[in-house]
Design a protein around this motif. Structure first.
Motif, PDB file in Angstrom:
ATOM      1  N   LYS A  33       2.956   9.576  -3.343  1.00 20.11           N
ATOM      2  CA  LYS A  33       2.866  10.648  -4.276  1.00 20.11           C
ATOM      3  C   LYS A  33       4.141  11.499  -3.849  1.00 20.11           C
ATOM      4  O   LYS A  33       4.644  11.646  -2.980  1.00 20.11           O
ATOM      5  CB  LYS A  33       1.761  11.317  -3.621  1.00 20.11           C
ATOM      6  CG  LYS A  33       0.252  10.844  -3.459  1.00 20.11           C
ATOM      7  CD  LYS A  33      -0.013  10.479  -4.780  1.00 20.11           C
ATOM      8  CE  LYS A  33      -1.607   9.864  -4.718  1.00 20.11           C
ATOM      9  NZ  LYS A  33      -1.783   8.698  -3.970  1.00 20.11           N
ATOM     10  N   TYR A  74      10.412   7.407   1.718  1.00 22.48           N
ATOM     11  CA  TYR A  74       9.170   8.019   1.860  1.00 22.48           C
ATOM     12  C   TYR A  74       8.690   8.767   2.823  1.00 22.48           C
ATOM     13  O   TYR A  74       9.483   8.764   3.996  1.00 22.48           O
ATOM     14  CB  TYR A  74       8.078   6.743   2.069  1.00 22.48           C
ATOM     15  CG  TYR A  74       7.876   5.736   0.980  1.00 22.48           C
ATOM     16  CD1 TYR A  74       8.231   6.340  -0.417  1.00 22.48           C
ATOM     17  CD2 TYR A  74       7.745   4.376   0.958  1.00 22.48           C
ATOM     18  CE1 TYR A  74       8.047   5.236  -1.649  1.00 22.48           C
ATOM     19  CE2 TYR A  74       7.533   3.527  -0.082  1.00 22.48           C
ATOM     20  CZ  TYR A  74       7.717   3.990  -1.349  1.00 22.48           C
ATOM     21  OH  TYR A  74       7.771   3.084  -2.518  1.00 22.48           O
ATOM     22  N   GLU A 107       0.806  -1.181  -0.067  1.00 23.12           N
ATOM     23  CA  GLU A 107       0.025  -0.070   0.064  1.00 23.12           C
ATOM     24  C   GLU A 107       0.987   1.481   0.030  1.00 23.12           C
ATOM     25  O   GLU A 107       0.511   2.155  -0.668  1.00 23.12           O
ATOM     26  CB  GLU A 107      -0.839  -0.071   1.192  1.00 23.12           C
ATOM     27  CG  GLU A 107      -1.955   1.005   1.180  1.00 23.12           C
ATOM     28  CD  GLU A 107      -3.057   0.800   0.291  1.00 23.12           C
ATOM     29  OE1 GLU A 107      -3.841   1.737   0.196  1.00 23.12           O
ATOM     30  OE2 GLU A 107      -3.192  -0.384  -0.424  1.00 23.12           O
ATOM     31  N   THR A 165      -7.733   0.236   3.173  1.00 20.19           N
ATOM     32  CA  THR A 165      -7.963   1.528   2.883  1.00 20.19           C
ATOM     33  C   THR A 165      -7.115   2.257   3.718  1.00 20.19           C
ATOM     34  O   THR A 165      -6.620   1.951   4.722  1.00 20.19           O
ATOM     35  CB  THR A 165      -9.452   1.905   3.133  1.00 20.19           C
ATOM     36  OG1 THR A 165      -9.818   1.935   4.420  1.00 20.19           O
ATOM     37  CG2 THR A 165     -10.379   1.010   2.297  1.00 20.19           C
ATOM     38  N   SER A 166      -6.426   3.244   2.910  1.00 18.96           N
ATOM     39  CA  SER A 166      -5.662   4.078   3.446  1.00 18.96           C
ATOM     40  C   SER A 166      -5.659   5.531   3.282  1.00 18.96           C
ATOM     41  O   SER A 166      -6.413   5.935   2.114  1.00 18.96           O
ATOM     42  CB  SER A 166      -4.030   3.735   3.098  1.00 18.96           C
ATOM     43  OG  SER A 166      -3.925   3.905   1.761  1.00 18.96           O
ATOM     44  N   SER A 167      -4.927   6.237   4.112  1.00 16.76           N
ATOM     45  CA  SER A 167      -4.881   7.800   3.565  1.00 16.76           C
ATOM     46  C   SER A 167      -3.729   8.320   4.504  1.00 16.76           C
ATOM     47  O   SER A 167      -3.161   8.134   5.394  1.00 16.76           O
ATOM     48  CB  SER A 167      -6.194   8.745   4.208  1.00 16.76           C
ATOM     49  OG  SER A 167      -6.561   8.468   5.428  1.00 16.76           O
ATOM     50  N   VAL A 181       3.632   9.063   1.466  1.00 15.90           N
ATOM     51  CA  VAL A 181       2.896   7.843   1.685  1.00 15.90           C
ATOM     52  C   VAL A 181       1.648   7.779   2.899  1.00 15.90           C
ATOM     53  O   VAL A 181       1.844   8.604   3.664  1.00 15.90           O
ATOM     54  CB  VAL A 181       3.878   6.764   2.069  1.00 15.90           C
ATOM     55  CG1 VAL A 181       4.826   6.550   0.750  1.00 15.90           C
ATOM     56  CG2 VAL A 181       4.778   6.888   3.306  1.00 15.90           C
ATOM     57  N   PRO A 182       0.684   6.846   2.853  1.00 11.81           N
ATOM     58  CA  PRO A 182      -0.332   6.907   3.810  1.00 11.81           C
ATOM     59  C   PRO A 182       0.277   6.568   5.096  1.00 11.81           C
ATOM     60  O   PRO A 182       1.198   5.787   5.282  1.00 11.81           O
ATOM     61  CB  PRO A 182      -1.268   5.739   3.518  1.00 11.81           C
ATOM     62  CG  PRO A 182      -0.900   5.616   1.806  1.00 11.81           C
ATOM     63  CD  PRO A 182       0.683   5.871   1.467  1.00 11.81           C
ATOM     64  N   THR A 199      -4.095  16.641   2.243  1.00 13.16           N
ATOM     65  CA  THR A 199      -3.874  15.535   3.327  1.00 13.16           C
ATOM     66  C   THR A 199      -4.232  15.873   4.653  1.00 13.16           C
ATOM     67  O   THR A 199      -3.968  15.138   5.666  1.00 13.16           O
ATOM     68  CB  THR A 199      -2.412  15.041   3.308  1.00 13.16           C
ATOM     69  OG1 THR A 199      -1.512  16.113   3.717  1.00 13.16           O
ATOM     70  CG2 THR A 199      -2.153  14.623   1.854  1.00 13.16           C
ATOM     71  N   ALA A 255       2.357   1.659  -3.638  1.00 15.81           N
ATOM     72  CA  ALA A 255       1.146   1.886  -4.572  1.00 15.81           C
ATOM     73  C   ALA A 255       0.642   3.358  -4.300  1.00 15.81           C
ATOM     74  O   ALA A 255       0.340   3.953  -5.429  1.00 15.81           O
ATOM     75  CB  ALA A 255      -0.085   0.999  -4.413  1.00 15.81           C
ATOM     76  N   GLU A 256       0.596   3.808  -3.009  1.00  9.67           N
ATOM     77  CA  GLU A 256      -0.131   5.212  -2.937  1.00  9.67           C
ATOM     78  C   GLU A 256       1.115   6.126  -2.791  1.00  9.67           C
ATOM     79  O   GLU A 256       0.364   7.568  -2.380  1.00  9.67           O
ATOM     80  CB  GLU A 256      -0.889   4.924  -1.613  1.00  9.67           C
ATOM     81  CG  GLU A 256      -1.990   4.261  -1.953  1.00  9.67           C
ATOM     82  CD  GLU A 256      -3.168   4.561  -2.857  1.00  9.67           C
ATOM     83  OE1 GLU A 256      -3.132   5.689  -3.167  1.00  9.67           O
ATOM     84  OE2 GLU A 256      -3.585   3.664  -3.583  1.00  9.67           O
TER      85      GLU A 256
END
Length: 259
Positions: free
Chosen positions: A45, A94, A39, A118-120, A54-55, A248, A42-43
């Motif tokens: 930015k 990261y 995750e 799920t992540s944020s 990252v999340p 964010t 993949a996430e």
């Protein structure tokens, strides 16, 4: 040795193999650890030439059987996974936007052995208690939803002891007419130093006072949009307990107790 191998050995050592016995044929904790690593990858930015955001907030959805078996070990499991995620992030350069939080929810729609993540990337994260199962109502009926003190349906105005505020990173901003402009630019009433926030990102409109107050948020054509109570939207009516995500940065509208 990769993250998957390191976490597997670390977890087994921490709980003396109890995971392997309890979860045989079901979701393995090491699978969750590996999925969280993916995750991050993949996430990620791009923030700058050599750094990626990252999340740091994760919710793992589990089947009823896996939930009942895993949740008693959640504290131990997280204590092993979090340092490994930090090591992985350091190796990849990261950047986390806040503390790492891993929560677990029971999801009756999932079969045994399957899970979701799920992540944020959240600037401020509060650990949540394990959530009750998602209800399924007969066709044509709405499922009953247990309400938390931070989630009130729009249109129902609970009794408040003080005026509503917009809380951002622990700072409370009073909500008074006509409202406030949120953005990263100097013209914003509420300036947020967040690369995911546009110069003029959103406008919170406030009309009336007390029990007759109406609060409405409007996206001003921003790049990343706004999220209200977990749903991406361009505009929405807000109330006590509304949760906002802009870039964010997480925000909460509430009435401070004792204020």
């Amino acid at each position: 040795m990769g993250l998957f191998d390191r976490v597997e050995k670390s977890i087994e050592g921490a709980v003396n193999g109890v995971f392997a016995r309890a979860f045989k044929g079901d979701v393995q904790p090491v699978e969750i650890a590996a999925r969280l690593q993916r995750e991050l990858d993949a996430e990620a930015k791009l923030l700058s030439r050599d750094k990626r955001l990252v999340p740091n907030s994760f919710v793992v959805g589990l089947s009823p059987r896996d939930y009942e078996r895993l949740v008693p070990y959640a504290r131990t499991l997280n204590a092993e996974i979090v340092p490994e995620l930090r090591d992985h992030a350091s190796e990849r350069r990261y950047v986390f936007n806040g503390p790492i939080v891993i929560d677990y929810e029971r999801d009756d729609t999932l079969p045994t052995g399957r899970f979701t993540v799920t992540s944020s990337a959240a600037a401020t994260v509060e650990a949540r208690q394990p959530q009750p199962p998602r209800a399924h109502a007969p066709e044509g009926q709405r499922p009953y939803q247990q309400q938390s003190p931070y989630q009130n349906p729009v249109g129902l105005q609970p009794q408040r002891r003080s005026p509503l505020v917009l809380e951002v990173n622990g700072v409370r901003h009073p909500l008074t007419p006509p409202g406030l402009l949120i953005g990263r630019g100097s013209e914003a009433d509420l300036r947020i130093n967040d690369p995911g926030v546009s110069r003029k990102h959103a406008m919170i409109h406030v009309q009336g006072q007390g029990p007759h107050m109406v609060i409405h948020i409007e996206d001003l054509g921003s790049t990343n949009g706004i999220t209200v109570n977990g749903t991406k939207c361009r505009e929405a009516t807000l109330g006590d307990g509304s949760r906002l995500e802009i870039g964010t940065t997480r925000m909460l509208i509430h009435s401070p107790a004792g204020a």
